[in-house]
Design a protein around this motif. Structure first.
Motif, short mmCIF file in Angstrom:
data_model
loop_
_atom_site.label_atom_id
_atom_site.label_comp_id
_atom_site.label_asym_id
_atom_site.label_seq_id
_atom_site.Cartn_x
_atom_site.Cartn_y
_atom_site.Cartn_z
N VAL A 234 0.85 -1.18 0.00
CA VAL A 234 0.00 0.00 0.00
C VAL A 234 0.89 1.24 0.00
N VAL A 235 0.65 2.13 -0.94
CA VAL A 235 1.41 3.38 -1.00
C VAL A 235 0.43 4.54 -1.02
N GLU A 236 0.90 5.72 -0.67
CA GLU A 236 0.07 6.91 -0.73
C GLU A 236 0.24 7.58 -2.09
N VAL A 237 -0.86 8.02 -2.67
CA VAL A 237 -0.82 8.72 -3.95
C VAL A 237 -1.66 9.98 -3.85
N ASN A 238 -1.36 10.92 -4.73
CA ASN A 238 -2.13 12.16 -4.80
C ASN A 238 -3.17 12.06 -5.90
N CYS A 239 -4.40 12.37 -5.56
CA CYS A 239 -5.48 12.31 -6.53
C CYS A 239 -6.10 13.70 -6.69
N VAL A 240 -6.37 14.06 -7.92
CA VAL A 240 -6.99 15.36 -8.20
C VAL A 240 -8.12 15.16 -9.19
N PRO A 241 -9.12 16.02 -9.19
CA PRO A 241 -10.17 15.94 -10.21
C PRO A 241 -9.56 16.09 -11.60
N ALA A 242 -10.16 15.42 -12.56
CA ALA A 242 -9.63 15.48 -13.93
C ALA A 242 -9.50 16.90 -14.44
N ILE A 243 -10.43 17.79 -14.04
CA ILE A 243 -10.40 19.15 -14.54
C ILE A 243 -9.13 19.86 -14.11
N SER A 244 -8.54 19.47 -12.99
CA SER A 244 -7.31 20.11 -12.52
C SER A 244 -6.17 19.85 -13.50
N ILE A 245 -6.01 18.58 -13.92
CA ILE A 245 -4.92 18.25 -14.84
C ILE A 245 -5.20 18.81 -16.22
N LEU A 246 -6.43 18.70 -16.67
CA LEU A 246 -6.77 19.19 -18.01
C LEU A 246 -6.61 20.71 -18.08
N SER A 247 -6.93 21.41 -17.01
CA SER A 247 -6.73 22.85 -16.98
C SER A 247 -5.25 23.20 -17.01
N ALA A 248 -4.44 22.38 -16.35
CA ALA A 248 -2.99 22.62 -16.36
C ALA A 248 -2.41 22.50 -17.76
N LEU A 249 -3.08 21.71 -18.62
CA LEU A 249 -2.63 21.52 -20.00
C LEU A 249 -3.47 22.31 -21.00
N ASN A 250 -4.46 23.04 -20.52
CA ASN A 250 -5.36 23.79 -21.41
C ASN A 250 -6.05 22.90 -22.43
N VAL A 251 -6.48 21.72 -22.00
CA VAL A 251 -7.14 20.76 -22.89
C VAL A 251 -8.66 20.95 -22.80
N THR A 252 -9.30 21.09 -23.96
CA THR A 252 -10.76 21.22 -24.00
C THR A 252 -11.41 20.18 -24.91
N GLN A 253 -10.60 19.37 -25.62
CA GLN A 253 -11.17 18.29 -26.43
C GLN A 253 -10.30 17.05 -26.30
N ILE A 254 -10.97 15.93 -26.06
CA ILE A 254 -10.30 14.63 -25.99
C ILE A 254 -10.95 13.74 -27.03
N ASP A 255 -10.16 13.24 -27.96
CA ASP A 255 -10.70 12.41 -29.04
C ASP A 255 -10.92 10.97 -28.60
N LEU A 256 -10.13 10.49 -27.65
CA LEU A 256 -10.32 9.15 -27.09
C LEU A 256 -10.00 9.20 -25.61
N PHE A 257 -10.98 8.85 -24.80
CA PHE A 257 -10.79 8.75 -23.35
C PHE A 257 -10.87 7.28 -23.00
N SER A 258 -9.73 6.69 -22.62
CA SER A 258 -9.66 5.29 -22.22
C SER A 258 -9.55 5.23 -20.71
N LEU A 259 -10.55 4.63 -20.07
CA LEU A 259 -10.65 4.63 -18.61
C LEU A 259 -10.67 3.19 -18.11
N ASP A 260 -9.59 2.79 -17.46
CA ASP A 260 -9.45 1.43 -16.95
C ASP A 260 -8.73 1.52 -15.61
#
Length: 350
Positions: A234-260
């Motif tokens: 068991v390790v500790e990890v940092n989790c943030v809402p997706a909008i936080s990371i996408l805002s950091a990259l200025n991303v507004t369109q994702i052509d493929l979202f693979s969630l696993d």
């Protein structure tokens, strides 16, 4: 004369220094899309090392000045959150040659379940070039990747999300042409620190297969509690809402979202900004109960986010945005299969 001669000598020097300053500024000016002060890891062509149970910590510890961001009280798009992500948790695309060695792990391109998902994605993409993907649960960046071949063969780029510290180190050595982060997509509307189960498995030669079961601790215990806690850490990890990371990259369109992400998909999708970020194709691995109503309930939930159900291969679901921007396929066409046939047993190592 002395004063005049001094002005004559110093004027060219001052102009030269000013010119150098302007030139330096132009050379190092970056646009808003490129995070400034991003920590760039050493990218060496190293073979994948065998995991021995996390004897050393591989994640960068968050600096003291950012600890307050993880107490659950800071908004997802707080400027300090965005700066923290850019400075400590975003790794830029590499320009070095790919490193694709998988050691003694099995040839994933021969796996039935990977082939079926890959075939479904390629049908939908239909040769599109230059797209942007988001792959959450990217493992080591190559093994069982749903995005690598789009990147290599069709010039796609994107964001690879992998909080497993062992996998993330290996991911960086793959030299993907995409951004990477060791954060996990949050299941809360604010940044938090949480526990993550790193499943190492009993056979180090099959470490990639075993570790694909890693995930947030709660979900691991729900799905694999019969296996006990002997084969991982068991390790500790940092989790943030997706909008936080996408805002950091200025991303507004994702052509493929693979969630696993091993049964945490529903919580992540609950806080994903589908109203602000256009997702053209959504591929989700989701384990449902044997009751068909469970599967129908999951489909209804995703469709409420603005999608149309397209196809299913066992526990992999494909959805299309209800108002697509480039995808030609639609529900009911020849590629929209509903295949509940179980995946074939994993083959032995080659």
């Amino acid at each position: 004369m002395i004063g005049g001669r001094s002005r004559t000598v110093w004027r060219p020097a001052v102009l030269l220094l000013a010119g150098c300053y302007i030139t330096f500024g132009l050379l190092y000016k970056s646009d808003d899309f490129t995070p400034r002060s991003v920590a760039i890891p050493t990218r060496q062509l190293l073979p994948q090392q065998e995991d021995n149970g996390l004897k050393h910590k591989l994640q960068k510890p968050s600096s003291q000045k950012w600890k307050f961001l993880l107490d659950g009280s800071v908004e997802a798009e707080n400027p300090r959150v965005i700066t923290w992500i850019r400075e400590e948790h975003l790794y830029p695309p590499s320009s070095l040659p790919y490193y694709l060695e998988t050691g003694k792990n099995i040839d994933f391109t021969q796996l039935d379940y990977w082939q079926r998902v890959h075939e479904g994605i390629m049908r939908l993409v239909n040769g599109k070039r230059g797209g942007f993907f988001l792959e959450a649960g990217a493992l080591d960046g190559y093994y069982q990747s749903n995005t690598f071949f789009l990147e290599r063969d069709y010039n796609w780029t994107g964001l690879l999300v992998e909080p497993n510290p062992v996998f993330f180190q290996s991911l960086l050595t793959r030299h993907r042409r995409a951004w990477a982060t060791d954060l996990c997509l949050g299941t809360k509307p604010y940044p938090v620190k949480t526990e993550f189960w790193v499943h190492t498995g009993p056979d180090p030669e099959q470490s990639l297969i075993a570790a694909s079961r890693s995930g947030l601790l709660k979900e691991h215990l729900e799905n694999y509690e019969k296996e006990g806690l002997e084969s991982g850490s068991v390790v500790e990890v940092n989790c943030v809402p997706a909008i936080s990371i996408l805002s950091a990259l200025n991303v507004t369109q994702i052509d493929l979202f693979s969630l696993d992400i091993e049964n945490a998909e529903l919580d992540v999708m609950q806080w994903f900004p589908f109203d602000r970020v256009h997702v053209e194709v959504l591929v989700v691995e989701h384990w449902t109960a044997e009751d068909p109503e469970d599967s129908r309930a999951f489909v209804r939930l995703v469709e409420a986010k603005g999608f149309s159900f397209y196809r299913r291969d066992n526990h992999d679901y494909f959805f299309l945005h209800r108002t697509p921007r480039w995808v030609l396929a639609r529900p009911g066409d020849s590629g929209a299969v509903d295949n509940l046939e179980p995946y074939k047993t994993i083959v032995k190592a080659l």
